[in-house]
Design a protein around this motif. Structure first.
Motif, PDB file in Angstrom:
ATOM      1  N   SER A 243       0.842  -1.195   0.000  1.00  0.00           N
ATOM      2  CA  SER A 243       0.000   0.000   0.000  1.00  0.00           C
ATOM      3  C   SER A 243       0.876   1.243   0.000  1.00  0.00           C
ATOM      4  CB  SER A 243      -0.935   0.014   1.202  1.00  0.00           C
ATOM      5  OG  SER A 243      -0.195   0.158   2.402  1.00  0.00           O
ATOM      6  N   LEU A 244       0.320   2.306  -0.514  1.00  0.00           N
ATOM      7  CA  LEU A 244       0.982   3.605  -0.550  1.00  0.00           C
ATOM      8  C   LEU A 244      -0.031   4.648  -0.089  1.00  0.00           C
ATOM      9  CD1 LEU A 244       3.325   5.517  -1.509  1.00  0.00           C
ATOM     10  CD2 LEU A 244       2.228   5.491  -3.762  1.00  0.00           C
ATOM     11  N   SER A 245       0.342   5.447   0.912  1.00  0.00           N
ATOM     12  CA  SER A 245      -0.564   6.480   1.430  1.00  0.00           C
ATOM     13  C   SER A 245      -0.024   7.868   1.108  1.00  0.00           C
ATOM     14  CB  SER A 245      -0.749   6.320   2.938  1.00  0.00           C
ATOM     15  OG  SER A 245      -1.399   5.094   3.232  1.00  0.00           O
ATOM     16  N   LEU A 246      -0.943   8.752   0.724  1.00  0.00           N
ATOM     17  CA  LEU A 246      -0.595  10.103   0.291  1.00  0.00           C
ATOM     18  C   LEU A 246      -1.504  11.120   0.957  1.00  0.00           C
ATOM     19  CD1 LEU A 246      -1.022   9.285  -3.506  1.00  0.00           C
ATOM     20  CD2 LEU A 246       1.192   9.302  -2.344  1.00  0.00           C
ATOM     21  N   THR A 247      -1.017  12.343   1.085  1.00  0.00           N
ATOM     22  CA  THR A 247      -1.895  13.472   1.375  1.00  0.00           C
ATOM     23  C   THR A 247      -1.882  14.377   0.155  1.00  0.00           C
ATOM     24  OG1 THR A 247      -1.397  13.382   3.737  1.00  0.00           O
ATOM     25  CG2 THR A 247      -2.403  15.387   2.918  1.00  0.00           C
ATOM     26  N   ILE A 248      -3.084  14.719  -0.303  1.00  0.00           N
ATOM     27  CA  ILE A 248      -3.258  15.517  -1.516  1.00  0.00           C
ATOM     28  C   ILE A 248      -3.873  16.848  -1.101  1.00  0.00           C
ATOM     29  CG2 ILE A 248      -4.338  15.562  -3.795  1.00  0.00           C
ATOM     30  CD1 ILE A 248      -4.840  12.451  -3.266  1.00  0.00           C
ATOM     31  N   ARG A 249      -3.312  17.966  -1.574  1.00  0.00           N
ATOM     32  CA  ARG A 249      -3.893  19.259  -1.204  1.00  0.00           C
ATOM     33  C   ARG A 249      -3.803  20.256  -2.347  1.00  0.00           C
ATOM     34  NH1 ARG A 249      -2.621  20.347   3.881  1.00  0.00           N
ATOM     35  NH2 ARG A 249      -1.802  18.277   4.269  1.00  0.00           N
ATOM     36  N   ALA A 250      -4.720  21.232  -2.326  1.00  0.00           N
ATOM     37  CA  ALA A 250      -4.750  22.281  -3.349  1.00  0.00           C
ATOM     38  C   ALA A 250      -5.491  23.492  -2.795  1.00  0.00           C
ATOM     39  CB  ALA A 250      -5.431  21.777  -4.620  1.00  0.00           C
ATOM     40  N   PHE A 251      -5.254  24.643  -3.417  1.00  0.00           N
ATOM     41  CA  PHE A 251      -5.916  25.880  -3.002  1.00  0.00           C
ATOM     42  C   PHE A 251      -7.268  26.069  -3.676  1.00  0.00           C
ATOM     43  CE2 PHE A 251      -1.643  28.195  -2.010  1.00  0.00           C
ATOM     44  CZ  PHE A 251      -1.601  27.570  -0.771  1.00  0.00           C
ATOM     45  N   ASP A 252      -7.539  25.292  -4.710  1.00  0.00           N
ATOM     46  CA  ASP A 252      -8.791  25.407  -5.452  1.00  0.00           C
ATOM     47  C   ASP A 252      -9.499  24.052  -5.433  1.00  0.00           C
ATOM     48  OD1 ASP A 252     -10.385  27.049  -7.713  1.00  0.00           O
ATOM     49  OD2 ASP A 252     -10.145  24.978  -8.375  1.00  0.00           O
ATOM     50  N   GLN A 253     -10.807  24.056  -5.151  1.00  0.00           N
ATOM     51  CA  GLN A 253     -11.551  22.800  -5.018  1.00  0.00           C
ATOM     52  C   GLN A 253     -11.550  22.002  -6.322  1.00  0.00           C
ATOM     53  OE1 GLN A 253     -12.730  21.944  -1.950  1.00  0.00           O
ATOM     54  NE2 GLN A 253     -13.262  19.929  -2.725  1.00  0.00           N
ATOM     55  N   ASN A 254     -11.694  22.682  -7.454  1.00  0.00           N
ATOM     56  CA  ASN A 254     -11.679  21.978  -8.738  1.00  0.00           C
ATOM     57  C   ASN A 254     -10.306  21.366  -9.011  1.00  0.00           C
ATOM     58  OD1 ASN A 254     -14.356  22.561  -9.354  1.00  0.00           O
ATOM     59  ND2 ASN A 254     -13.825  24.530 -10.280  1.00  0.00           N
ATOM     60  N   ASP A 255      -9.248  22.092  -8.628  1.00  0.00           N
ATOM     61  CA  ASP A 255      -7.895  21.552  -8.784  1.00  0.00           C
ATOM     62  C   ASP A 255      -7.702  20.311  -7.919  1.00  0.00           C
ATOM     63  OD1 ASP A 255      -7.248  23.539 -10.546  1.00  0.00           O
ATOM     64  OD2 ASP A 255      -6.050  24.718  -9.135  1.00  0.00           O
ATOM     65  N   LEU A 256      -8.235  20.352  -6.709  1.00  0.00           N
ATOM     66  CA  LEU A 256      -8.120  19.203  -5.806  1.00  0.00           C
ATOM     67  C   LEU A 256      -8.781  17.978  -6.422  1.00  0.00           C
ATOM     68  CD1 LEU A 256      -7.250  18.111  -3.016  1.00  0.00           C
ATOM     69  CD2 LEU A 256      -9.445  18.908  -2.117  1.00  0.00           C
ATOM     70  N   GLU A 257      -9.970  18.176  -6.958  1.00  0.00           N
ATOM     71  CA  GLU A 257     -10.696  17.052  -7.563  1.00  0.00           C
ATOM     72  C   GLU A 257     -10.017  16.569  -8.850  1.00  0.00           C
ATOM     73  OE1 GLU A 257     -14.654  18.661  -7.718  1.00  0.00           O
ATOM     74  OE2 GLU A 257     -14.737  18.788  -5.526  1.00  0.00           O
ATOM     75  N   SER A 258      -9.464  17.504  -9.632  1.00  0.00           N
ATOM     76  CA  SER A 258      -8.729  17.122 -10.848  1.00  0.00           C
ATOM     77  C   SER A 258      -7.474  16.323 -10.501  1.00  0.00           C
ATOM     78  CB  SER A 258      -8.322  18.366 -11.640  1.00  0.00           C
ATOM     79  OG  SER A 258      -9.445  19.063 -12.096  1.00  0.00           O
ATOM     80  N   LEU A 259      -6.796  16.744  -9.429  1.00  0.00           N
ATOM     81  CA  LEU A 259      -5.583  16.047  -9.014  1.00  0.00           C
ATOM     82  C   LEU A 259      -5.895  14.630  -8.540  1.00  0.00           C
ATOM     83  CD1 LEU A 259      -2.551  16.121  -8.547  1.00  0.00           C
ATOM     84  CD2 LEU A 259      -2.956  17.294  -6.371  1.00  0.00           C
ATOM     85  N   ILE A 260      -6.995  14.473  -7.829  1.00  0.00           N
ATOM     86  CA  ILE A 260      -7.422  13.137  -7.396  1.00  0.00           C
ATOM     87  C   ILE A 260      -7.675  12.253  -8.618  1.00  0.00           C
ATOM     88  CG2 ILE A 260      -9.312  11.864  -6.295  1.00  0.00           C
ATOM     89  CD1 ILE A 260      -9.490  14.264  -4.306  1.00  0.00           C
ATOM     90  N   ASP A 261      -8.336  12.814  -9.624  1.00  0.00           N
ATOM     91  CA  ASP A 261      -8.592  12.050 -10.865  1.00  0.00           C
ATOM     92  C   ASP A 261      -7.277  11.637 -11.532  1.00  0.00           C
ATOM     93  OD1 ASP A 261     -11.308  12.258 -10.526  1.00  0.00           O
ATOM     94  OD2 ASP A 261     -11.543  13.976 -11.877  1.00  0.00           O
ATOM     95  N   LEU A 262      -6.320  12.563 -11.613  1.00  0.00           N
ATOM     96  CA  LEU A 262      -5.023  12.252 -12.225  1.00  0.00           C
ATOM     97  C   LEU A 262      -4.312  11.131 -11.478  1.00  0.00           C
ATOM     98  CD1 LEU A 262      -3.654  15.861 -12.929  1.00  0.00           C
ATOM     99  CD2 LEU A 262      -4.225  14.142 -14.667  1.00  0.00           C
ATOM    100  N   ILE A 263      -4.372  11.179 -10.154  1.00  0.00           N
ATOM    101  CA  ILE A 263      -3.701  10.172  -9.320  1.00  0.00           C
ATOM    102  C   ILE A 263      -4.332   8.799  -9.513  1.00  0.00           C
ATOM    103  CG2 ILE A 263      -3.372   9.429  -6.918  1.00  0.00           C
ATOM    104  CD1 ILE A 263      -2.958  12.457  -6.266  1.00  0.00           C
ATOM    105  N   THR A 264      -5.667   8.749  -9.505  1.00  0.00           N
ATOM    106  CA  THR A 264      -6.329   7.447  -9.663  1.00  0.00           C
ATOM    107  C   THR A 264      -6.085   6.876 -11.064  1.00  0.00           C
ATOM    108  OG1 THR A 264      -8.403   8.617 -10.159  1.00  0.00           O
ATOM    109  CG2 THR A 264      -8.090   7.862  -7.906  1.00  0.00           C
ATOM    110  N   GLU A 265      -6.130   7.731 -12.083  1.00  0.00           N
ATOM    111  CA  GLU A 265      -5.882   7.258 -13.460  1.00  0.00           C
ATOM    112  C   GLU A 265      -4.466   6.716 -13.607  1.00  0.00           C
ATOM    113  OE1 GLU A 265      -6.743  10.690 -15.834  1.00  0.00           O
ATOM    114  OE2 GLU A 265      -8.881  10.657 -15.325  1.00  0.00           O
TER     115      GLU A 265
END
Length: 374
Positions: A243-265
């Motif tokens: 397993s690999l655990s990460l903390t993901i953060r951003a200043f913009d909510q849309n950026d946060l959600e886009s980054l999550i999508d990029l990570i999962t893909e």
């Protein structure tokens, strides 16, 4: 009530910390304090252990909400206070004891002089530290009774001059989420790794690639690797899971959600090429805390009128606050209150909320409540 009694309340709360989801006795102490203030309405068990006290005006008007947090941290306190934590391994090391006390002080002011119009709601939120409390409150059907027109909150900030007010329009604090990626392969004998499917190569790729994904976004975003686990300490065995655990953060909510999508893909692409199973688990989700322009104007006019030392921070804070979710549901405003340049940082074992801030916090909150509700 004299300030000394509010300080006594703060220190009593400090002595009796309860962590996220366990705040039953803390809520009881707050209920006991408000019993003599006779609010017009009390809502209990809101989103778990949450409580809301409502003070109503004579005339129609807006409904303003002021939020404080009930929970402490699962960290051992290491400071020789006369009122130190009486619970092993738990302590108010984020200042929520002080934030609660400020909201209680506002309650006293409203009890002594009810608002002229509308309603003022004092909300004591559970489970702020885990990012679960705000969602539970907003999802609770009882919250419809207090759906606010404006919401306000403060957070003490070590490292800033005592009583300085730290303000920002737009994003005040980042949104973030914790993510664990579980990889499933096939265990084999260490002498025959080719007979199994070891996740180590995929995890090595993920560690290299995922933290670089924020470069694809135009604004600030960050991926931090916080934990890795592969197989077990058995020298005759080739690992079959990890397993690999990460903390993901951003200043913009849309950026946060886009980054999550990029990570999962990217994770699915890498694990598929290695013939590994891949599952995702998200925890401690915090929305971006975004300050509404109108709410900011109201609060900052009050602060200026109190002749406080205001400092506008050029960049948002990188940490997250559960109040962010309220900012998605109504015009909201979060600000910081300097806890002293030499104050230990939040979550440190030697941190303690400065009692000098209680009066400043009450003055600001009351000023906002009077401006909105008379």
């Amino acid at each position: 009530m004299p300030l000394s009694e509010l300080i006594h309340l703060r220190q009593l709360l400090h002595q009796n910390p309860e962590t996220s989801g366990e705040e039953i006795n803390t809520a009881e102490k707050i209920l006991s304090f408000f019993a003599k203030l006779k609010p017009d309405q009390t809502i209990q068990n809101l989103g778990g252990n949450g409580i809301a006290f409502i003070f109503k005006g004579k005339y129609p008007g807006s409904r303003s909400l002021f939020r404080a947090e009930l929970d402490a941290l699962p960290i051992q306190e290491n400071k020789g206070l006369s009122y130190r934590s009486q619970t092993e391994g738990k302590a108010h090391l984020c200042g929520h004891d002080g934030h609660m006390t400020i909201a209680c002080g506002l309650g006293e002011k409203l009890a002594a002089q009810r608002p002229e119009n509308g309603e003022v709601v004092l909300l004591f939120q559970p489970a702020e530290e885990t990012g679960e409390g705000a969602r539970r409150i907003l999802d609770d059907p009882k919250f419809r009774q207090i759906n606010p027109d404006f919401a306000f909150a403060l957070h003490n900030l070590p490292g800033f001059p005592l009583h300085q007010v730290v303000i920002r329009k737009g994003t005040f604090a980042a949104g973030s989420t914790g993510l664990t990626i579980f990889l499933t392969g096939k265990t084999s004998h260490a002498a025959h790794p080719d007979a199994g499917i070891n996740p180590s190569q995929a995890i090595a790729q993920l560690i290299q690639i995922l933290p670089k994904l924020p470069e694809k976004l135009k604004r600030f975003a960050l991926v931090t690797v916080i934990h890795v686990e592969i197989g077990s300490l058995a020298f005759g065995t080739s690992a079959g899971k990890g397993s690999l655990s990460l903390t993901i953060r951003a200043f913009d909510q849309n950026d946060l959600e886009s980054l999550i999508d990029l990570i999962t893909e990217e994770s699915i692409r890498i694990t598929s090429s290695e013939k590994l199973g891949c599952e995702f688990s998200f925890v401690e989700k915090f929305a971006v805390s975004k300050n509404d322009p109108k709410a900011a104007y109201i609060a900052e006019e009050v602060m200026k009128g109190l002749n406080l030392n205001l400092w506008e921070k050029p960049e948002p804070f990188r940490w997250s606050e559960d109040f962010g979710l309220f900012s998605q549901s109504c015009p909201s405003y979060l600000f910081g209150l300097g806890a002293g340049e030499n104050c230990p940082q939040l979550h440190e074992p030697t941190y303690d909320f400065p009692d000098e801030l209680i009066e400043t916090g009450v003055r600001i909150f009351e000023g906002i409540a009077r401006k909105l509700n008379g």
